[in-house]
Design a protein around this motif. Structure first.
Motif, mmCIF file in Angstrom:
data_model
loop_
_atom_site.group_PDB
_atom_site.id
_atom_site.type_symbol
_atom_site.label_atom_id
_atom_site.label_comp_id
_atom_site.label_asym_id
_atom_site.label_seq_id
_atom_site.Cartn_x
_atom_site.Cartn_y
_atom_site.Cartn_z
ATOM 1 N N ILE A 487 -40.354 34.421 27.114
ATOM 2 C CA ILE A 487 -39.217 34.406 26.196
ATOM 3 C C ILE A 487 -39.340 33.178 25.321
ATOM 4 C CG2 ILE A 487 -37.721 33.276 27.913
ATOM 5 C CD1 ILE A 487 -35.346 34.810 26.597
ATOM 6 N N ALA A 488 -39.013 33.335 24.035
ATOM 7 C CA ALA A 488 -39.145 32.239 23.081
ATOM 8 C C ALA A 488 -37.993 32.283 22.091
ATOM 9 C CB ALA A 488 -40.479 32.336 22.339
ATOM 10 N N GLY A 489 -37.554 31.109 21.663
ATOM 11 C CA GLY A 489 -36.477 31.052 20.685
ATOM 12 C C GLY A 489 -36.292 29.652 20.148
ATOM 13 N N GLY A 490 -35.628 29.568 18.989
ATOM 14 C CA GLY A 490 -35.372 28.286 18.359
ATOM 15 C C GLY A 490 -33.899 27.982 18.265
ATOM 16 N N GLY A 510 -42.079 30.393 28.976
ATOM 17 C CA GLY A 510 -41.168 30.314 27.843
ATOM 18 C C GLY A 510 -41.603 29.288 26.820
ATOM 19 N N ALA A 511 -41.073 29.432 25.600
ATOM 20 C CA ALA A 511 -41.317 28.481 24.517
ATOM 21 C C ALA A 511 -39.988 28.166 23.850
ATOM 22 C CB ALA A 511 -42.299 29.055 23.505
ATOM 23 N N SER A 512 -39.635 26.897 23.843
ATOM 24 C CA SER A 512 -38.370 26.458 23.267
ATOM 25 C C SER A 512 -38.638 25.671 21.993
ATOM 26 C CB SER A 512 -37.601 25.577 24.259
ATOM 27 O OG SER A 512 -36.487 24.972 23.630
ATOM 28 N N TYR A 513 -38.102 26.170 20.886
ATOM 29 C CA TYR A 513 -38.194 25.468 19.610
ATOM 30 C C TYR A 513 -36.863 24.759 19.374
ATOM 31 C CZ TYR A 513 -42.157 28.586 18.545
ATOM 32 O OH TYR A 513 -43.342 29.276 18.572
ATOM 33 N N TYR A 514 -36.896 23.444 19.406
ATOM 34 C CA TYR A 514 -35.695 22.619 19.216
ATOM 35 C C TYR A 514 -34.480 23.241 19.900
ATOM 36 C CZ TYR A 514 -36.425 25.533 15.040
ATOM 37 O OH TYR A 514 -36.755 26.566 14.187
ATOM 38 N N GLY A 515 -34.667 23.632 21.172
ATOM 39 C CA GLY A 515 -33.625 24.310 21.930
ATOM 40 C C GLY A 515 -32.724 23.340 22.681
ATOM 41 N N HIS A 604 -34.361 20.183 11.638
ATOM 42 C CA HIS A 604 -34.013 21.361 12.429
ATOM 43 C C HIS A 604 -34.730 22.569 11.840
ATOM 44 C CE1 HIS A 604 -31.634 23.174 15.542
ATOM 45 N NE2 HIS A 604 -31.159 24.094 14.715
ATOM 46 N N GLY A 605 -35.879 22.883 12.383
ATOM 47 C CA GLY A 605 -36.768 23.881 11.792
ATOM 48 C C GLY A 605 -37.925 23.174 11.125
#
Length: 643
Positions: A487-490, A510-515, A604-605
């Motif tokens: 699961i991955a999300g920002g 999992g991969a967390s983008y600025y989570g 952020h991004g």
């Protein structure tokens, strides 16, 4: 055509590389029509994410207007938008680095209009009668308090002459002048609401001295979201409201509010940025609009006397930033097989002209996965929605007994949505042998206010359940490998990612983008726009501190038993780096595989080409080590602790 090679999922060589994505793609947005010219903003990753105003004249000539190092961007409500406007060939724009408004013609260099100040400006409209610009100002000059938002006027002959037109509310947006310049309409909202929760639409007469008379409340409140007020050519005020559960069109005339066309579809959007538009006027009697239904967007005309809606056929399933003038409609359109493009439709002939493509890349359809809209059962006998992308690469097929690894995508917001538009960052995965599930979990927009409010008091529960149940559904259908689920999300999607990895045992990586890992820290340390966002998603803070702790992954690392990679911008004010770093340290101490990549100069991004490339390749490298497949190309390794 040669026979496809037999190779494990994840090991397929793809022409959709990270270099190709970042080098060949620009962001398109913020369309402005001025007489017969079309203006828009291009966000260019190859120029460190700089935003440039571009003009196309009627002879088809396209010209960059914003010289380096100017960057057309603002941080009103943190996310900006509405950074420029044009009137009779004169451009007014916000410059990101010094926060000043500049004026410019296509044949001249930008000249500063406003003085140096700790303020951001957005959503400007030119008041030609009074030679001024009316816009939203967010003033940061008092550092001991949150910034102050106001409607102001700026003298176009003396930019230091700035007058406050409206103040006292926490937020302002969408100032709109009526055709004869005698009235101004605008939106406001106050904490703890966000604009998709409840806004108020106001109208006031403009007095001889330029200030506003007594404001009249037209529509809206704490439980009604108003979006995009606009005046028709004959002086009637139109707007979008979700009072029927769906964001539909209304108009206000002679003190009465009249619905225009009731439909179980969304004509509005969550107002994350300024300057958003989903409709405009071809004439006093005809309105051109866009709406979304079942995940796809449509273009339509609405006859205002007969109230007849007619779809205008286009090849696009995603339509945004619609502007209408001089019998033409211009918007950003995309589809499952074509990248987004700036598109013009001649409203007299319905002829479509592509003015600018976000990418000139022509990718063979044999490498493109076509999204399949799916609905699946989730908790409490409710249905959730998503787009499923099966693996697709015409050069390869997997061994017959193998099922593909799955990446579940949890979008940001969380009040946002995903669409079926061609997304090369998704195709990057599917063309290498991954399946992708892009989830519109409960709380997403596009399915009505009630669906949007499923997340009320339930962030970290409903979104996690829907993402988890989507993965289980695909596993049960034997479409993916249940032992290789990621699961991955920002941003907010990064929180959903971390919560799913912590509080459920479905995913293996999992991969967390600025989570977000610590909700309490977010409640204490975020910007004004979202300062009370969590009141509705979780509960008031600190009164419900117990819930904040109970739903924060950082406090339950003992429950986390799979690898995670984190990507973070060093200058992120929305989700500060310490959020990721606390989680990384906890995983290190527990002995779980963990990787952390911090980017200097990013917020952020990620906007810089080299960082977007590194992120895509870093996540792929991480999965290759965790799921145990060989990479088809050389990638710079990522430091993975405890592996």
């Amino acid at each position: 055509m040669p026979q496809p090679l037999i190779s494990p999922y994840g090991s397929w060589k793809s022409p959709i590389t990270a270099d190709l994505i970042v080098a060949g793609t620009i962001g398109l947005g913020s369309i402005v029509l001025d007489n017969t010219d079309t203006y828009w903003i291009e966000a260019r990753a190859t120029e460190a994410g700089r935003n440039v105003i571009v003009r196309r004249t009627t002879d088809g000539k396209i010209t960059d207007l914003t010289p380096s190092p100017f960057n057309v961007r603002n941080r009103v409500h943190e996310y900006g938008g509405g950074s420029f406007t044009v009137k009779d060939g004169i451009i007014y724009f916000s410059n990101f680095s010094d926060r000043r408004i500049y004026q410019q013609t296509p044949d001249s260099q930008p000249q500063a209009l406003t003085p140096v100040a700790d303020s951001h400006y957005a959503d400007g409209v030119v008041d030609s009668q009074r030679q001024r610009l009316i816009c939203v100002r967010e003033d940061f000059s008092n550092s001991s308090h949150e910034p102050v938002n106001q409607l102001v006027s700026i003298n176009l002959n003396n930019g230091e002459d700035i007058q406050i037109l409206a103040s006292g509310c926490d937020f302002y947006a969408s100032p709109r002048l009526n055709p004869d310049g005698s009235q101004l309409a605008w939106l406001t909202w106050n904490h703890p609401n966000l604009p998709w929760d409840g806004t108020q639409l106001w109208v006031a007469s403009i007095l001889e001295d330029g200030f506003l008379g007594e404001a009249q409340l037209v529509a809206g409140g704490v439980d009604e979201s108003i979006f995009q007020p606009e005046w028709s050519p004959n002086g009637m005020l139109y707007f979008i409201s979700d009072r029927s559960n769906w964001w539909n069109l209304y108009r206000w005339h002679n003190g009465e509010i009249e619905p225009l066309y009731g439909m179980e579809a969304e004509f509005g959007l969550p107002q994350w940025v300024c300057g958003m538009s989903t409709y405009g006027f071809q004439s006093a009697n005809r309105l051109i609009c866009t709406y979304t239904e079942d995940g796809n967007w449509y273009l339509a005309s609405l006859e205002l006397q007969t109230k007849q809606l007619e779809v205008i056929e286009t090849p696009y399933t995603s339509i945004s930033s619609l502007q209408v003038a001089n019998n033409r409609a211009v918007f950003i359109g995309g589809s499952a097989i074509a990248s987004t493009a700036l598109v013009e439709i001649d409203l007299t002939t319905d002829n479509i002209t592509v003015l600018r493509k976000s990418s000139e890349l022509e990718i063979d359809k044999g490498y493109l996965s076509i999204p399949q809209p799916i609905a699946f059962a989730s908790e409490n006998n409710l249905t959730a929605y998503a787009f499923f992308y099966p693996p697709q690469n015409q050069d390869y097929q997997a061994p017959p007994t193998e099922k593909p690894p799955l990446i579940v995508k949890s979008h940001g917001g969380p009040t946002s949505s995903t669409s079926s538009t061609l997304n090369l960052k998704i195709q990057y995965w599917t063309s290498r042998g991954f399946a992708v599930l892009d989830v519109n979990y409960g709380g997403s927009t596009g399915y009505g206010r009630a669906y949007r409010q499923r997340l009320k008091d339930n962030w970290g529960i409903v979104d996690v359940d829907d993402c988890t149940n989507g993965a289980k559904y695909l596993t049960a259908q034997r479409l993916v490998d249940g032992d290789r689920l990621a699961i991955a999300g920002g941003s907010a999607g990064g929180y959903t990612t971390l919560a799913a990895l912590t509080f459920r045992d479905t995913f293996k990586a999992g991969a967390s983008y600025y989570g977000i890992s610590d909700l309490e820290a977010l409640a204490k340390d975020t910007h004004k726009f979202e300062a009370r966002y969590l009141d509705g998603l979780i509960g008031p803070y600190p009164a419900r501190q117990d819930i904040y702790k109970m739903r924060s992954p950082i406090h339950f690392t003992d429950k986390l038993s799979c690898p995670v990679i984190f990507f973070q911008g060093q200058e992120d004010k929305v989700v500060p780096p310490n959020q990721a770093e606390m989680m990384v340290e906890a995983l290190k101490n527990k002995g779980l595989p963990v990787a952390y990549i911090l980017y200097e100069g990013e917020q952020h991004g990620f906007r810089r080409a080299e960082n977007i490339k590194r992120t895509l390749e870093g996540e792929l490298y991480f999965y290759s080590r965790i799921f145990g497949f060989e990479l088809a190309e050389a990638i710079e390794p990522v430091m993975i602790h405890n592996l």
